[in-house]
Scaffold this motif. Structure first.
Motif, PDB file in Angstrom:
ATOM      1  N   ALA A 210      22.049  14.009  38.725  1.00  0.00           N
ATOM      2  CA  ALA A 210      21.688  12.571  38.816  1.00  0.00           C
ATOM      3  C   ALA A 210      20.979  12.269  40.121  1.00  0.00           C
ATOM      4  O   ALA A 210      21.332  12.631  41.230  1.00  0.00           O
ATOM      5  CB  ALA A 210      23.174  11.937  38.508  1.00  0.00           C
ATOM      6  N   ARG A 211      19.858  11.340  39.864  1.00  0.00           N
ATOM      7  CA  ARG A 211      19.273  10.652  40.768  1.00  0.00           C
ATOM      8  C   ARG A 211      20.088   9.467  41.195  1.00  0.00           C
ATOM      9  O   ARG A 211      19.782   8.558  40.317  1.00  0.00           O
ATOM     10  CB  ARG A 211      17.779  10.569  40.621  1.00  0.00           C
ATOM     11  N   ILE A 212      20.444   9.137  42.414  1.00  0.00           N
ATOM     12  CA  ILE A 212      21.191   8.228  42.547  1.00  0.00           C
ATOM     13  C   ILE A 212      20.191   7.196  43.877  1.00  0.00           C
ATOM     14  O   ILE A 212      20.236   7.795  44.803  1.00  0.00           O
ATOM     15  CB  ILE A 212      22.564   8.275  43.066  1.00  0.00           C
ATOM     16  N   GLU A 213      20.288   6.075  43.403  1.00  0.00           N
ATOM     17  CA  GLU A 213      19.580   5.399  44.735  1.00  0.00           C
ATOM     18  C   GLU A 213      20.430   4.266  45.111  1.00  0.00           C
ATOM     19  O   GLU A 213      21.136   3.669  44.239  1.00  0.00           O
ATOM     20  CB  GLU A 213      17.980   4.503  44.145  1.00  0.00           C
ATOM     21  N   ILE A 214      20.416   4.033  46.381  1.00  0.00           N
ATOM     22  CA  ILE A 214      21.402   2.960  47.072  1.00  0.00           C
ATOM     23  C   ILE A 214      20.497   2.113  48.076  1.00  0.00           C
ATOM     24  O   ILE A 214      20.307   2.617  49.057  1.00  0.00           O
ATOM     25  CB  ILE A 214      22.754   3.554  47.650  1.00  0.00           C
ATOM     26  N   ARG A 215      20.662   0.850  47.766  1.00  0.00           N
ATOM     27  CA  ARG A 215      20.043   0.133  48.805  1.00  0.00           C
ATOM     28  C   ARG A 215      21.119  -1.096  49.243  1.00  0.00           C
ATOM     29  O   ARG A 215      20.598  -2.213  49.597  1.00  0.00           O
ATOM     30  CB  ARG A 215      19.058  -0.689  48.112  1.00  0.00           C
ATOM     31  N   MET A 216      22.163  -0.942  49.269  1.00  0.00           N
ATOM     32  CA  MET A 216      23.423  -1.929  49.430  1.00  0.00           C
ATOM     33  C   MET A 216      23.142  -2.490  50.706  1.00  0.00           C
ATOM     34  O   MET A 216      23.046  -1.762  51.866  1.00  0.00           O
ATOM     35  CB  MET A 216      24.683  -1.187  49.352  1.00  0.00           C
ATOM     36  N   LEU A 217      23.026  -3.837  50.961  1.00  0.00           N
ATOM     37  CA  LEU A 217      22.980  -4.651  52.227  1.00  0.00           C
ATOM     38  C   LEU A 217      21.726  -4.504  52.779  1.00  0.00           C
ATOM     39  O   LEU A 217      21.556  -5.165  54.035  1.00  0.00           O
ATOM     40  CB  LEU A 217      24.169  -4.544  52.953  1.00  0.00           C
ATOM     41  N   THR A 218      20.714  -3.505  52.238  1.00  0.00           N
ATOM     42  CA  THR A 218      19.326  -3.190  53.108  1.00  0.00           C
ATOM     43  C   THR A 218      18.576  -4.691  53.086  1.00  0.00           C
ATOM     44  O   THR A 218      17.505  -4.972  53.972  1.00  0.00           O
ATOM     45  CB  THR A 218      18.790  -2.265  52.950  1.00  0.00           C
ATOM     46  N   ASP A 219      19.010  -5.644  52.108  1.00  0.00           N
ATOM     47  CA  ASP A 219      17.997  -6.859  52.028  1.00  0.00           C
ATOM     48  C   ASP A 219      18.395  -7.549  52.961  1.00  0.00           C
ATOM     49  O   ASP A 219      17.860  -8.887  53.175  1.00  0.00           O
ATOM     50  CB  ASP A 219      18.083  -7.330  50.598  1.00  0.00           C
ATOM     51  N   LEU A 220      19.845  -7.602  53.504  1.00  0.00           N
ATOM     52  CA  LEU A 220      20.457  -8.615  54.366  1.00  0.00           C
ATOM     53  C   LEU A 220      19.704  -8.169  55.989  1.00  0.00           C
ATOM     54  O   LEU A 220      19.441  -8.909  56.516  1.00  0.00           O
ATOM     55  CB  LEU A 220      21.892  -8.456  54.471  1.00  0.00           C
ATOM     56  N   ASP A 221      19.767  -6.827  56.194  1.00  0.00           N
ATOM     57  CA  ASP A 221      19.382  -6.195  57.261  1.00  0.00           C
ATOM     58  C   ASP A 221      18.885  -4.880  57.214  1.00  0.00           C
ATOM     59  O   ASP A 221      19.857  -3.910  56.639  1.00  0.00           O
ATOM     60  CB  ASP A 221      20.416  -6.426  58.317  1.00  0.00           C
ATOM     61  N   PRO A 222      17.679  -4.514  57.457  1.00  0.00           N
ATOM     62  CA  PRO A 222      17.260  -3.124  57.371  1.00  0.00           C
ATOM     63  C   PRO A 222      18.002  -1.816  57.996  1.00  0.00           C
ATOM     64  O   PRO A 222      17.896  -0.957  57.587  1.00  0.00           O
ATOM     65  CB  PRO A 222      15.804  -3.091  57.576  1.00  0.00           C
ATOM     66  N   ALA A 223      18.785  -2.245  58.996  1.00  0.00           N
ATOM     67  CA  ALA A 223      19.630  -1.283  59.666  1.00  0.00           C
ATOM     68  C   ALA A 223      20.718  -0.838  59.099  1.00  0.00           C
ATOM     69  O   ALA A 223      21.534   0.195  59.574  1.00  0.00           O
ATOM     70  CB  ALA A 223      20.040  -2.157  61.013  1.00  0.00           C
ATOM     71  N   TYR A 224      21.234  -1.438  58.012  1.00  0.00           N
ATOM     72  CA  TYR A 224      22.481  -1.023  57.357  1.00  0.00           C
ATOM     73  C   TYR A 224      22.100   0.410  56.725  1.00  0.00           C
ATOM     74  O   TYR A 224      20.876   0.868  56.354  1.00  0.00           O
ATOM     75  CB  TYR A 224      22.628  -2.060  56.159  1.00  0.00           C
ATOM     76  N   ARG A 225      23.149   1.160  56.687  1.00  0.00           N
ATOM     77  CA  ARG A 225      23.322   2.449  56.492  1.00  0.00           C
ATOM     78  C   ARG A 225      24.533   2.650  55.378  1.00  0.00           C
ATOM     79  O   ARG A 225      25.582   1.929  55.556  1.00  0.00           O
ATOM     80  CB  ARG A 225      23.491   3.771  57.417  1.00  0.00           C
ATOM     81  N   THR A 226      24.454   3.484  54.441  1.00  0.00           N
ATOM     82  CA  THR A 226      25.439   3.757  53.675  1.00  0.00           C
ATOM     83  C   THR A 226      26.038   5.289  53.462  1.00  0.00           C
ATOM     84  O   THR A 226      25.049   6.022  53.272  1.00  0.00           O
ATOM     85  CB  THR A 226      25.441   3.325  52.204  1.00  0.00           C
ATOM     86  N   VAL A 227      27.046   5.622  53.713  1.00  0.00           N
ATOM     87  CA  VAL A 227      27.534   7.143  53.884  1.00  0.00           C
ATOM     88  C   VAL A 227      27.979   7.222  52.527  1.00  0.00           C
ATOM     89  O   VAL A 227      29.153   6.824  52.195  1.00  0.00           O
ATOM     90  CB  VAL A 227      28.679   7.303  54.887  1.00  0.00           C
ATOM     91  N   ALA A 228      27.311   8.215  51.646  1.00  0.00           N
ATOM     92  CA  ALA A 228      27.879   8.577  50.445  1.00  0.00           C
ATOM     93  C   ALA A 228      28.324   9.881  50.427  1.00  0.00           C
ATOM     94  O   ALA A 228      28.142  10.997  50.983  1.00  0.00           O
ATOM     95  CB  ALA A 228      26.572   8.517  49.355  1.00  0.00           C
TER      96      ALA A 228
ATOM     97  N   THR B  76      21.511   2.502  41.522  1.00  0.00           N
ATOM     98  CA  THR B  76      21.011   3.017  40.165  1.00  0.00           C
ATOM     99  C   THR B  76      21.199   4.220  39.918  1.00  0.00           C
ATOM    100  O   THR B  76      21.200   5.198  41.079  1.00  0.00           O
ATOM    101  CB  THR B  76      19.533   2.372  39.981  1.00  0.00           C
ATOM    102  N   VAL B  77      21.322   4.809  38.880  1.00  0.00           N
ATOM    103  CA  VAL B  77      21.702   6.169  38.375  1.00  0.00           C
ATOM    104  C   VAL B  77      20.554   6.231  37.379  1.00  0.00           C
ATOM    105  O   VAL B  77      20.404   5.833  36.427  1.00  0.00           O
ATOM    106  CB  VAL B  77      23.052   6.494  37.977  1.00  0.00           C
TER     107      VAL B  77
END
Length: 237
Positions: free
Chosen positions: A142-160, A109-110
């Motif tokens: 811009a405030r950008i929120e990213i939660r991609m795949l963390t609902d599958l596994d909380p260990a996921y990380r996203t490098v933006a 979300t943005v």
């Protein structure tokens, strides 16, 4: 009888170092032991009220897992031992699916000046899944929120990665970040100095480094196994 091959000292040291890092950097039952997913953030030069986000998974197995999670692929594509049955058509199934588009808009979300921006998912390409966010006015920060795949596994990380090469690691411990995209003066929360860059670099090393090290050590181990098998075949022939 052939002499027993010994693991090179550098392999043993690397493996021990990897296990130590994993014990502190990620949960023991975490699935995402591979290259991290990425998001590219960019402003639109012609439309100052638009922000572009491009998401790319870290591996094809993540697309399959997401497809199963969204009900687009059968459950038996994830085997009992945790292995994932990936297929070339999985990306196409997700790309043409409304649930996948809805998932992107929910997990990324943005907002600008406290107002939510409206996202529209573009046609996926080899570069990833593109989402254009139109804000109520020109975007400075811009405030950008990213939660991609963390609902599958909380260990996921996203490098933006954003303008001027700025980087941020998103995860369950930090899923929101302010990005300087326009001409507005950066507030304290926005990455704007060497201190932030050093902090981000440390988070990148702690979050991503162990995953890449696992792959490197695994490659070395597989190489040693192949050499031992080849040596055994030569001596038995």
């Amino acid at each position: 009888m052939p002499a027993t091959a010994r693991w090179p000292r550098r392999v043993v040291i690397s493996a021990a170092f990897t296990l130590t890092l994993l014990a502190t950097a990620a949960p023991a039952d975490a699935h995402p032991y591979g290259y991290p997913q990425t998001v590219t953030i960019a402003a639109d030069a012609a439309r100052p009220d638009v922000v572009h986000l491009t998401w790319k998974p870290g591996g094809v197995d993540e697309l399959t897992l997401l497809g199963v999670h969204l009900g687009l692929l059968p459950q038996d594509r994830v085997l009992l031992d945790g292995a994932v049955d990936t297929r070339d058509t999985d990306a196409t199934v997700l790309a043409t699916s409304p649930p996948f588009a809805s998932y992107l808009l929910k997990q990324m979300t943005v907002s600008s000046d406290g107002h939510a921006c409206t996202g529209v998912v573009g046609k996926p390409s080899d570069s990833g899944a593109d989402v254009d966010y139109t804000c109520p006015g020109p975007v400075g920060v811009a405030r950008i929120e990213i939660r991609m795949l963390t609902d599958l596994d909380p260990a996921y990380r996203t490098v933006a990665t954003g303008p001027k090469g700025k980087r941020q690691v998103y995860g369950t411990d930090e899923y929101s970040h302010d990005w300087l995209l326009g001409d507005a003066p950066p507030p304290a929360a926005v990455d704007s100095g060497t201190g932030h860059d050093q902090s981000t670099t440390r988070r990148l090393v702690m979050s991503v480094g162990p995953l890449l090290l696992v792959g490197a050590v695994g490659s070395l181990l597989r190489r040693q196994v192949r050499r031992r098998r080849i040596a055994g075949l030569r001596q038995s022939s």
